[in-house]
Every structure is written in structure tokens, then in C-alpha cells.
Design an enzyme around this catalytic site. Structure first.
Site, short mmCIF file in Angstrom:
data_model
loop_
_atom_site.label_atom_id
_atom_site.label_comp_id
_atom_site.label_asym_id
_atom_site.label_seq_id
_atom_site.Cartn_x
_atom_site.Cartn_y
_atom_site.Cartn_z
N GLU A 1 0.03 -9.11 -1.05
CA GLU A 1 -0.64 -8.56 0.15
C GLU A 1 -1.85 -7.72 -0.26
O GLU A 1 -2.02 -6.56 0.14
CB GLU A 1 0.32 -7.75 1.03
N HIS B 1 5.64 5.29 13.36
CA HIS B 1 5.96 6.10 12.19
C HIS B 1 4.75 6.60 11.41
O HIS B 1 4.89 7.40 10.50
CB HIS B 1 6.84 5.30 11.22
N GLU C 1 -2.04 5.03 2.91
CA GLU C 1 -1.99 3.60 2.55
C GLU C 1 -3.35 3.05 2.16
O GLU C 1 -3.45 2.24 1.23
CB GLU C 1 -1.40 2.78 3.70
N ASP D 1 0.78 -1.23 0.00
CA ASP D 1 0.00 0.00 0.00
C ASP D 1 0.82 1.28 0.00
O ASP D 1 0.33 2.33 0.41
CB ASP D 1 -0.88 -0.01 1.26
N HIS E 1 12.36 5.60 13.35
CA HIS E 1 12.10 5.69 11.91
C HIS E 1 12.94 6.86 11.37
O HIS E 1 13.10 7.87 12.06
CB HIS E 1 10.61 5.94 11.68
N ARG F 1 2.00 8.33 9.41
CA ARG F 1 1.84 9.72 9.00
C ARG F 1 0.66 10.39 9.71
O ARG F 1 0.74 11.56 10.11
CB ARG F 1 1.64 9.77 7.48
#
Ligand code: UDP
Length: 415
Positions: A123, A214, A137, A101, A247, A216
Site C-alpha cells: 500500500e 478514530h 500517517e 502508514d 474504536h 487522531r
């Protein structure tokens, strides 16, 4: 007369999780005489991907080097689309393989679609149901779901999601998640911890809370709240160590460092190579994460996970009792983590819950499905979860390396 050329698959990836989850399949594609594979990295996470490729003995054929400091998603997408378009025009593979994604995956799928080349989606079918979380994503995976010609779904739930969007059932294969294959490949071999603080923590008597953060959508507050919660837990539990590989994103680092940077029992470190990280997961008492991959890995090695998100596209571990969704609110995260650290029976229940994501054979099923799709093979039976842990990690409450017996189980026979 020369033999007809083998069908060619172009695998495109750009971030660490895509590299880890695509690697077991790329390795099989490389070994399969019926198929050819070209590996293209876009450069979204350049150093991390290079290290994953090195771990799995993969060398990229093309590096699109798209990353620029401070670049917007639009600029990133535009650069990738134009560079991939040029490469596809020149290379003309028979299929383009994308994973999951990320922006790389969505743009590569679009580039292949524009070039009239079928898209294979590894996936496939994960859905949170909320376009805002995880962002971007959820939008990326829905775009790929519309464009893909072959959907390699990790679980039955992912298949159901795709069927709910009117995807042709004939184009979906349930493979299990290749991340469990990747874990098999790394946990079978011992790994040394380069960071002495981590080596000492794994060797010591304290409980280890391994953390990754991490997402967003948590940049504007959620990550700092989770860091505050970890600080609260460290203050309340003198026997706990937090290990947090940071990250690379500067926004993430800027949110965490001021809160945990000076705590004597918080180890903030650079991202760990996958073998080290896998072994550290296996040595941890609890994992706190907003990562998709870590949510899948931890249940397969029997480590309880608290998921610091409001929604997840991976409900299986939560339904099985191996993971809990705790949001990013400081008080809720601290309360859930404290309660779990104080309750060994609850941790054992979570550790023993079935692992829903794979059995170490997902890449073989994916390879077989791609072989059939390209006219040179036959599908294998789909993945069905069992109660057995695909990878065994035996840990004490306070782990020690000499008591850390990890073994990749023998893989079941696929027939
Ligand atoms: N990982 C790693 N080193 C680290 C942290 C994570 O190798 O220091 C691995 C982890 O085992 C998992 C993947 O990176 O397989 C997850 O990546 P990330 O959390 O960045 O992405 P997501 O899974 O959320 O897409």
C-alpha cells in the site's frame, strides 16, 4: 549437499488495518514453497490483531508487546525501534514487509534500513499532501516511501505520487489493494452477528447508517461534532439506526458516548470481528467513516460512503462518485447524511460508481513482485480497475438477511 535456503520475508504489523490488509499476502507467502515468511506483531492493537490473525488462520512468530497505557508516540516508537533492531540482528531476513502508514510500519522500515535489510512497502504511494492530516500517517508513509526498495502501489494514482517524489519507476508495481482480497475471503462465507441489537437491525426495516471514527487529528473536536451530527440525523429520521463499533481508544470513546450513548436508535458496540463487520457494511444503507480501509471497501460492495475528513489520500472513490468528503463540521455532516438518506436515486448513483481499489488479486501481484525482487519469480501484469464490482452485495433499501445475497465473484485469470 543441502538445498539452498529459501529467501525469507519478515512481515511486521501492529494494528487492525495492517493485519487485515497484510493477511492475504501472508497467507500466499506461507503457501509458496519458494519463500519463507516470519510474522512479527508489535502489539500496537494487541487484541484486535490477534482476532484478525485468527480469522485468517495466521499465528505470529514474535510478539513485541510494545503497548503501555498513556504512552506517547515517541515512547512507542523508541520501544519498537529497539525491540525490532534486536530481532532483526538475530533473524536477518532477506526483506522486511511493512504495510501502509502506521507507527509500526514507519519504525519497522527504519529498523530494517538501519540493519541494511531491504524494505518492501505494501500500500505504497498514498498521499494526502498535508503532513497534519492524517497525522501521523502522512509523515509515516512519506518516511517509508524514502526507505523502501520495492513499492507495492494499490492504484495508478499512488504510482504517480511516487514518481512525483523521484522514486525509481522500476521499483514500483501497481497491485490493487489487498483489502479487496480480504473482503473476498470473508464475504464468501456467511457471518452471524453476535450482538442481538445488530442482528435485529440487519433483519429489520430501518435504514442502517454504519459509522466508524478514530482519526487522531479529530480527537480534539471533530469526533464529537460527527457524533452530534449523527444525533441530529437520528432525531430527524425516525426510520434510521446508527451502528457504531467504538474504536478502543479511550479519547474516541469519551467523545462519542456522552452524545450517542443513550439514544434508543444508536447501537454503540465493541469493535466487530472482520467477517461480521464486512457483512454489516454490505447490509448498510450509508457508511459514515474517517477510516482509510472502509473508504476502500465500501465502493467495492456498492455502499455509499461519506468521509468525515477534510482531506483524503484516497481520492479515487471520490473522483469515481462512490464517496463524498464531508469534513467533520456538525451541520455539514448532518446535512450531507440527511440528504443522502432521503434520496434513493443519489444513493444508487454512488453505489453503482466504479470501484477503483482492487479486484481481489492484489496479494497475488504483490507475491509475484516480491518473488522477482528476491530472485525467485516474475512480476505479473499490473492492476487496472474495471467497472465491475469485485464483490457483489445485493441489498434492498431496508435490508433483510434473507434478501442479503453476497457472493465473492470468481477471480479473473491472471494468466
Ligand atoms: N473494521 C473491523 N471491525 C470494526 C471496524 C472496522 O474489522 O469494528 C475493519 C474495516 O473493515 C477495515 C479496517 O478495520 O478493514 C479499518 O481499520 P481502521 O479504521 O481502524 O484503520 P484505517 O483503515 O483508518 O487505517
Amino acid at each position: 549437499m543441502s538445498a539452498p535456503a529459501s529467501p525469507r520475508v519478515m512481515a511486521v504489523y501492529g494494528t487492525r488495518p495492517e493485519a487485515i490488509k497484510t493477511a492475504p499476502l501472508v497467507r500466499l507467502l506461507q503457501e509458496d514453497p519458494r519463500l519463507d515468511v516470519t510474522v512479527v506483531v508489535t502489539g500496537q492493537h494487541p487484541e484486535l490483531v490477534e482476532r484478525v490473525n485468527a480469522t485468517f488462520g495466521i499465528a505470529a512468530d514474535h510478539d513485541l508487546a510494545v503497548m503501555r497505557p498513556g504512552q506517547t508516540l515517541h515512547e512507542l516508537g523508541a520501544t519498537m525501534l529497539s525491540r525490532l533492531g534486536a530481532l532483526l540482528a538475530q533473524d536477518r531476513p532477506d526483506a522486511v514487509l511493512v504495510h501502509g502508514d502506521t507507527s509500526t510500519a514507519a519504525v519497522a522500515a527504519l529498523a530494517a534500513y538501519y540493519a541494511g535489510i531491504p524494505v518492501v512497502h505494501l500500500e505504497a504511494g498514498l498521499r494526502s499532501g498535508d503532513l497534519a492530516s492524517p497525522f501521523p500517517e502522512e509523515g509515516n508513509r512519506r518516511i517509508i516511501g524514502r526507505l523502501a526498495a520495492l513499492h507495492l502501489a494499490p492504484t495508478e494514482g499512488a504510482l504517480v505520487n511516487l514518481l512525483g517524489e523521484d522514486v525509481d519507476p522500476e521499483t514500483v508495481v501497481v497491485t490493487g489493494n489487498t483489502v479487496i482480497d480480504a473482503l473476498h475471503m470473508t464475504l464468501g462465507t456467511p457471518a452471524a452477528f453476535a450482538d442481538e441489537r445488530i442482528a435485529a437491525a440487519v433483519d429489520g426495516d430501518q435504514q442502517i447508517v454504519l459509522v466508524t471514527a478514530h482519526r487522531r487529528e479529530a480527537w480534539s473536536g471533530g469526533i464529537a461534532e460527527v457524533a452530534q451530527a449523527l444525533h441530529d440525523v437520528l432525531e430527524a429520521h425516525g426510520d434510521v439506526r446508527v451502528v457504531l463499533p467504538l474504536h478502543p481508544n479511550p479519547v474516541v470513546r469519551g467523545a462519542i458516548r456522552p452524545i450517542l450513548g443513550d439514544h434508543p436508535r444508536a447501537i454503540l458496540c465493541e469493535p466487530l470481528d472482520y467477517p461480521e463487520f464486512s457483512h454489516l457494511m454490505a447490509a448498510s444503507t450509508v457508511i459514515v467513516t474517517d477510516s482509510g480501509g472502509v473508504q476502500e471497501e465500501a465502493p467495492s460492495i456498492g455502499v455509499p460512503v461519506l468521509v468525515t475528513r477534510d482531506t483524503t489520500e484516497r481520492p479515487e472513490a471520490i473522483q469515481a462518485g462512490a464517496a463524498r468528503l464531508v469534513g467533520t463540521d456538525r451541520e455539514s455532516v448532518a446535512a450531507a447524511l440527511s440528504a443522502l438518506l432521503d434520496d434513493e436515486a443519489a444513493r444508487t448513483r454512488m453505489a453503482q460508481a466504479p470501484s477503483p481499489y482492487g479486484d481481489g488479486l492484489a496479494a497475488r501481484r504483490a507475491l509475484a513482485a516480491i518473488g522477482e525482487f528476491l530472485g525467485c519469480g516474475q512480476r505479473l501484469p499490473g492492476f487496472e480497475p474495471s467497472d465491475e464490482k469485485p464483490v457483489r452485495a445485493r441489498r434492498r433499501t431496508a435490508p433483510r438477511t434473507d434478501d442479503l445475497a453476497i457472493s465473492a465473484l470468481p477471480l479473473p485469470d491472471l494468466g
